[in-house]
Scaffold this active site. Structure first.
Site, short mmCIF file in Angstrom:
data_model
loop_
_atom_site.label_atom_id
_atom_site.label_comp_id
_atom_site.label_asym_id
_atom_site.label_seq_id
_atom_site.Cartn_x
_atom_site.Cartn_y
_atom_site.Cartn_z
N HIS A 243 0.83 -1.22 0.00
CA HIS A 243 0.00 0.00 0.00
C HIS A 243 0.86 1.27 0.00
CE1 HIS A 243 -3.48 -2.46 1.24
NE2 HIS A 243 -2.75 -2.96 2.23
C1 BDR Z 1 -3.02 0.91 5.32
O1 BDR Z 1 -3.25 0.48 6.66
C2 BDR Z 1 -2.06 -0.05 7.20
O2 BDR Z 1 -2.33 -1.31 7.71
C3 BDR Z 1 -1.03 -0.04 6.13
O3 BDR Z 1 0.23 0.34 6.65
C4 BDR Z 1 -1.53 0.97 5.13
O4 BDR Z 1 -1.06 2.28 5.43
C5 BDR Z 1 -3.74 -0.02 4.36
O5 BDR Z 1 -5.10 -0.03 4.64
#
Ligand code: BDR
Ligand code: CA
Length: 313
Positions: A243
């Site tokens: 992500h």
């Molecule tokens: C986001 O939430 C966190 O778990 C990850 O680091 C990312 O920023 C994804 O939904």
């Protein structure tokens, strides 16, 4: 072209760690003024420690790391150990950091930096809940005009949510803060789940990280080995979605990404859909566009860039 000055606001998190490593490996493109930490994936005590672990892994002990808000503006903190493990950075065994945590509060660092740098020259890169950023805007509204752009990971539209059916984790944890940011009038580039779920670490891609053969390459491979089990079980996907690295990759190579300039608003009232990013992808409202909402990426190009840059560290 000169390197773009940024502040990374983060809650590491394995994918935050990779995003930070990519930025640290790219000084010709990215000038990190500081890393500000927030409570999110795990409590603040761990996120600030993890940010320093990551800088030291990259041999960049001189980066300034700040601790910020330890809870959302108006809601109880929700964390994500079920995804990231107890430490937030489960997977590789990495030493406790030696580098110091800066004395200043992250929010004050954000305010002071935006006031000190020339207007329109600093980009904010939030990779976690938006509590530090919204707190800075509420404490010092004058800084909003001075931000060049916000490039953030958060939200989802076609993909729905990952922490509730309607909401993505970063926005869900502090929807009131997200609302402040999306209403700020600053131009925002959003990396929602719609694109980050296409940035998947397949086995071949993770083998390429491991084959770098450095402590960074090995640690990144071990982080994604750990992190992937959640998405494989939940979505049946091929591997872990990276992500947060979409944010730092966008700063280096925006052409890898495609999106639309649209209006995006945050649900802050309904418990059922709290933190939903209501994205007017089809232009059915007359609300003013406030964000470039990304929907697609060149995944092979993204992973080549990442592997090539990580090999530098
Ligand atoms: C986001 O939430 C966190 O778990 C990850 O680091 C990312 O920023 C994804 O939904
Ligand atoms: Ca994150």
């Amino acid at each position: 072209m000169t390197a773009r000055k940024i502040i990374i606001d983060t809650d590491p998190g394995q994918d935050d760690a990779v995003a930070i490593l990519l930025a640290l490996a790219s000084p010709e493109d990215i000038d990190i003024l500081g890393i500000t930490c927030v409570a999110g994936n795990v409590p603040l005590e761990l996120t600030q420690k993890n940010a320093r672990i990551v800088c030291e892994l990259a041999g960049k002990n001189d980066v300034k790391v700040f601790a910020g808000c330890d809870r959302p503006l108006r809601r109880d903190l929700v964390t994500a150990e079920h995804v990231h493990g107890k430490t937030g950075l489960d997977g590789p065994i990495l030493p406790d950091p030696q580098m110091v945590l800066q004395d200043a509060h992250a929010v004050d660092f954000i305010i002071d930096t935006l006031r000190a740098e020339a207007p329109g020259t600093v980009t904010l890169c939030p990779l976690g809940p938006l509590t530090n950023i919204a707190t800075a805007f509420e404490k010092a509204p004058d800084i909003m005009d001075r931000v060049q752009e916000i490039v953030l990971m958060g939200g989802g539209y076609f993909e729905g949510g990952n922490i509730t059916p309607a909401a993505e984790f970063n926005i869900y944890v502090d929807p009131q803060a997200a609302d402040v940011v999306f209403k700020s009038g600053i131009h925002i580039v959003v990396m929602p789940l719609d694109v980050t779920h296409k940035a998947l670490v397949t086995k071949t891609r993770n083998d390429a990280f491991r084959a770098i053969g450095t402590p960074v390459g090995t640690a990144v491979a071990e982080m994604t080995d750990f992190f992937e089990r959640f998405d494989k079980e939940k979505y049946g996907s091929e591997g872990a979605p990276l992500h947060d690295p979409c944010v730092t990759a966008y700063l280096i190579s925006p052409n890898l990404f495609k999106g639309r300039h649209i209006n995006v608003e945050i649900e802050t009232q309904s418990e059922l859909t709290m933190g939903a990013t209501v994205a007017d992808w089809w232009g059915v409202s007359d609300r003013k566009p406030n964000a470039l909402f990304i929907g697609d990426l060149d995944a092979d190009g993204f992973f080549s860039l990442l592997t090539e840059r990580l090999a530098r560290l």
